[in-house]
Design an enzyme around this catalytic site. Structure first.
Site, short mmCIF file in Angstrom:
data_model
loop_
_atom_site.label_atom_id
_atom_site.label_comp_id
_atom_site.label_asym_id
_atom_site.label_seq_id
_atom_site.Cartn_x
_atom_site.Cartn_y
_atom_site.Cartn_z
N ASP A 61 24.11 -20.94 85.34
CA ASP A 61 24.01 -22.41 85.23
C ASP A 61 23.71 -22.77 83.77
O ASP A 61 22.73 -22.31 83.19
CB ASP A 61 22.89 -22.89 86.16
CG ASP A 61 22.83 -24.41 86.27
OD1 ASP A 61 22.71 -24.92 87.40
OD2 ASP A 61 22.88 -25.09 85.23
N ASP A 89 29.16 -26.91 85.64
CA ASP A 89 28.32 -26.04 84.79
C ASP A 89 27.65 -24.90 85.55
O ASP A 89 26.72 -24.29 85.05
CB ASP A 89 27.25 -26.89 84.07
CG ASP A 89 25.96 -27.06 84.86
OD1 ASP A 89 26.05 -27.21 86.09
OD2 ASP A 89 24.89 -27.04 84.23
N GLU A 90 28.18 -24.58 86.73
CA GLU A 90 27.45 -23.67 87.60
C GLU A 90 28.42 -22.85 88.45
O GLU A 90 29.38 -23.39 88.98
CB GLU A 90 26.58 -24.56 88.48
CG GLU A 90 25.69 -23.91 89.44
CD GLU A 90 25.06 -24.97 90.36
OE1 GLU A 90 24.58 -24.58 91.41
OE2 GLU A 90 25.08 -26.17 90.02
P1 TTP Z 1 22.45 -29.56 86.18
O1 TTP Z 1 22.87 -28.12 86.02
O2 TTP Z 1 21.68 -29.94 87.40
O3 TTP Z 1 21.53 -29.99 84.95
P2 TTP Z 1 21.64 -29.60 83.43
O4 TTP Z 1 22.70 -28.58 83.18
O5 TTP Z 1 21.75 -30.85 82.62
O6 TTP Z 1 20.21 -29.00 83.13
P3 TTP Z 1 19.60 -27.60 83.58
O7 TTP Z 1 19.30 -26.89 82.31
O8 TTP Z 1 18.37 -27.94 84.36
O9 TTP Z 1 20.65 -26.90 84.39
O10 TTP Z 1 23.69 -30.50 86.11
C1 TTP Z 1 24.80 -30.26 85.24
C2 TTP Z 1 25.33 -31.56 84.68
O11 TTP Z 1 25.69 -32.43 85.73
C3 TTP Z 1 24.33 -32.29 83.83
O12 TTP Z 1 24.32 -31.86 82.49
C4 TTP Z 1 24.77 -33.71 83.99
C5 TTP Z 1 25.39 -33.78 85.35
N1 TTP Z 1 24.46 -34.41 86.30
C6 TTP Z 1 24.57 -35.78 86.53
O13 TTP Z 1 25.45 -36.44 85.97
N2 TTP Z 1 23.66 -36.37 87.38
C7 TTP Z 1 22.68 -35.68 88.02
O14 TTP Z 1 21.88 -36.25 88.77
C8 TTP Z 1 22.60 -34.25 87.79
C9 TTP Z 1 21.52 -33.44 88.46
C10 TTP Z 1 23.50 -33.68 86.91
MG MG Z 2 22.83 -26.87 84.36
#
Ligand code: TTP
Ligand code: MG
Length: 380
Positions: free
Chosen positions: A13, A108-109
């Site tokens: 992720d 992103d995952e």
């Molecule tokens: P995530 O992987 O949940 O968050 P992240 O990558 O920003 O941070 P982390 O380091 O905790 O993984 O989500 C990936 C992307 O999806 C994030 O950059 C933006 C988008 N997203 C939204 O648009 N709204 C949301 O509520 C979430 C959780 C994510």
């Molecule tokens: Mg992320």
């Protein structure tokens, strides 16, 4: 001892994905609190915040106005989804070069089954290599969890963010999970977590220790799998998502219709819904298909292949209408109409392979003349 049946599963992720991309493309934003999302004036929300901004309590889905109050120095940046998609594709490309068995969960995952890739080197070496290659090829950091199943790998990837690598060895799953909050477990949302807390179940270890019949009483059908997950048992496979081969949209009418005046707006509406689905996935295709079901349930399709790959609603709509218009006849009424696009062409860098592209265009225009009539299948 290494048992042959043990799988090596990675959950990867990206860290603060959208914000990390903004910091990557604009060095001035590096090391600063970045808030990606909508306007603080309207009802905009935070899509994500850089780790520098998270220190102030800012998180995804928070109203931007609230985020700005928590973090007045935060720099607000509007999202650039095309760029995120581009980098996501690059990262997934790195994953795919390690294993075909990859299950993307979002931009992103992804889950990766690296059992085969780890045949001739340790799974940890594979994980380190993936992190290093994502960093080298994209400039982004990715947090990785490595375990014997998806559920534990996912929890592990989140534990040392950002740039984390958490390895849970075979046989140590339950011990690893035991001290963690129940809410971290897949399937335990905030409501379930609150109810469990009220019952004195705080950690995953507390949950794992509950007697078997309690799980069924508490969670019904989901009970058995929640109990397994709490004990670190998860045999679910990493499911390779099949490539999208076509995109379509269809509708059944409350009453059968047959006139051009009634049908044309339906074609336009379906075409624009397909067009936006294609745009969301950055796909373009050359073949437009119209599916028709008549009042007597006879169902058939007509399709046309265009010389160029398209995804705009007006071309899809005009092509679909050409196909449907030929089928209109007095007394003929339709129960259902569908519009689809297929024959996807992967985006190709300009200037490559010109002769091949000409050949492809030639084949395509030949196809446009030979409109195919597929089987007329009575349904029911
Ligand atoms: P995530 O992987 O949940 O968050 P992240 O990558 O920003 O941070 P982390 O380091 O905790 O993984 O989500 C990936 C992307 O999806 C994030 O950059 C933006 C988008 N997203 C939204 O648009 N709204 C949301 O509520 C979430 C959780 C994510
Ligand atoms: Mg992320």
């Amino acid at each position: 001892m290494i048992q042959p049946s043990v799988r090596h599963i990675i959950h990867a992720d990206l860290d603060a994905f959208y914000a990390a991309v903004e910091q990557l493309d604009n060095p001035e934003l590096r090391g600063k609190p970045v808030l990606v999302g909508g306007s603080p004036d309207g009802r905009g929300v935070v899509a994500t915040a850089s780790y520098e901004a998270r220190k102030f309590g800012v998180h995804s889905a928070m109203p931007m106005a609230t985020a700005v109050r928590h973090c007045p120095d935060g720099i607000i940046v509007r999202p650039r989804f095309d760029r995120y998609r581009e980098l996501s594709a690059q990262v997934m490309g790195v994953f795919r070069s390690v294993t075909d068995t990859i299950e993307p969960q979002s931009l992103d995952e992804a889950y990766l089954d690296i059992t085969v890739a780890a045949d001739d080197r340790s799974p940890i070496a594979v994980a380190i290599d993936i992190k290093a290659r994502v960093a080298a090829e994209t400039g982004l950091t990715v947090s990785v969890g490595l375990a014997t199943g998806k559920c534990v790998a996912k929890i592990a990837s989140d534990l040392q963010k950002p740039d984390g690598l958490v390895v849970v060895p075979d046989g140590e799953e339950a011990e690893f999970l035991a001290p963690l909050a129940v809410g971290k477990l897949a399937g335990i949302g905030p409501k379930s977590a609150a109810r469990l807390l009220a019952d004195g179940v705080h950690t995953i270890g507390d949950l794992a220790g509950m007697p078997e019949p309690w799980f069924t009483r508490r969670f019904g059908k989901r009970g058995a799998s929640i109990r397994d997950h709490a004990r670190g048992i998860d045999h679910s496979p990493v499911q390779t998502v099949r490539e999208t081969k076509s995109m379509s949209s269809e509708t059944t009418f409350p009453e059968d219709i047959g006139s051009a005046e009634e049908l044309r707006p339906v074609i336009d509406r379906l075409s624009s819904s397909v067009a936006s689905a294609l745009m969301r996935k950055s796909l373009t295709g050359r073949t437009v298909t119209v599916k028709m079901r008549l009042s007597d349930f006879t169902t058939f399709t007509r399709q046309m292949t265009l010389p160029a790959s398209i995804n705009d609603d007006s071309t899809i709509g005009a092509t679909a209408w050409t196909l449907l218009e030929r089928e209109l006849a007095p007394e003929r009424t339709f129960r259902l109409l569908g519009v689809g696009v297929s024959g996807f062409v992967p985006a190709e860098p300009e200037g490559n392979d010109k002769p091949n592209r000409r050949r492809a265009a030639h084949r395509a225009s030949a196809g446009a003349r030979a409109t195919s009539y597929q089987l007329a299948l009575p349904v029911n």
